[in-house]
Design an enzyme around this catalytic site. Structure first.
Site, PDB file in Angstrom:
ATOM      1  N   GLY A  45      -8.019   1.812   0.658  1.00 10.32           N
ATOM      2  CA  GLY A  45      -6.989   3.021   1.062  1.00 10.32           C
ATOM      3  C   GLY A  45      -6.111   3.659  -0.065  1.00 10.32           C
ATOM      4  CG  HIS A  46      -3.217   2.360  -3.567  1.00  8.60           C
ATOM      5  ND1 HIS A  46      -3.243   2.205  -4.773  1.00  8.60           N
ATOM      6  CD2 HIS A  46      -2.115   2.835  -3.286  1.00  8.60           C
ATOM      7  CE1 HIS A  46      -2.041   2.480  -5.512  1.00  8.60           C
ATOM      8  NE2 HIS A  46      -1.535   2.794  -4.422  1.00  8.60           N
ATOM      9  CG  PHE A  47      -4.416   7.011  -4.151  1.00  9.06           C
ATOM     10  CD1 PHE A  47      -3.565   7.487  -3.218  1.00  9.06           C
ATOM     11  CD2 PHE A  47      -4.025   6.309  -5.398  1.00  9.06           C
ATOM     12  CE1 PHE A  47      -2.033   7.118  -3.702  1.00  9.06           C
ATOM     13  CE2 PHE A  47      -2.658   6.210  -5.723  1.00  9.06           C
ATOM     14  CZ  PHE A  47      -1.774   6.575  -4.686  1.00  9.06           C
TER      15      PHE A  47
END
Length: 146
Positions: A45-47
């Site tokens: 989730g990053h990114f």
């Protein structure tokens, strides 16, 4: 205490262990490395569609290699007596310069500023495989044995 013994005494385990190897260690400093595996939990989730290693993870890697590994080395006589480690970050100031991508190998180099009353303060920097400065700063922690 050798590098393998120091790593085995770290109070971390995957997926939160960010030390693959120590390449040098003395009472004045330590250097070691880590490869950020593509399947690491934080890349999901990053990114979105452009994963980079979070700064907090880079800081944690610098702290594990540059402060905790050095602290274990400095307190090795206590650890041999089977005393448990208690570790607490007391301060951190880090500047970030370039991102670290999945599957990238980094090297952490730490120089001890002081170790008094079980407080260890180090100047720490992280380099990528191209020998470019990723980030640097000062990290302090308390390392106690019980």
């Amino acid at each position: 205490m050798n590098s393998e013994q120091i790593i085995n005494n770290l109070p971390y385990a995957p997926p939160f262990l960010f030390v693959d190897a120590l390449t040098e260690i003395s009472e004045n400093g330590v250097s070691g490395n880590y490869i950020f595996k593509e399947e690491a939990f934080f890349y999901k989730g990053h990114f979105k569609e452009n994963p980079i290693t979070p700064g907090v993870i880079l800081t944690e890697t610098m702290a594990q290699i540059g402060v905790v590994c050095l602290g274990i080395y400095l307190l090795q006589d206590e650890i041999v007596l089977k005393r448990k480690l208690q570790i607490a970050l007391t301060s951190n100031q880090t500047d970030f310069y370039i991102p670290v991508l999945p599957n990238e190998k980094v090297t952490v180099i730490s120089e001890k500023e002081y170790f008094r009353f079980n407080k260890l303060k180090c100047k720490v920097k992280m380099m990528n495989s191209k020998n470019e400065l990723v980030c640097r700063g000062t990290i302090s922690g308390m390392i106690l044995t019980k």
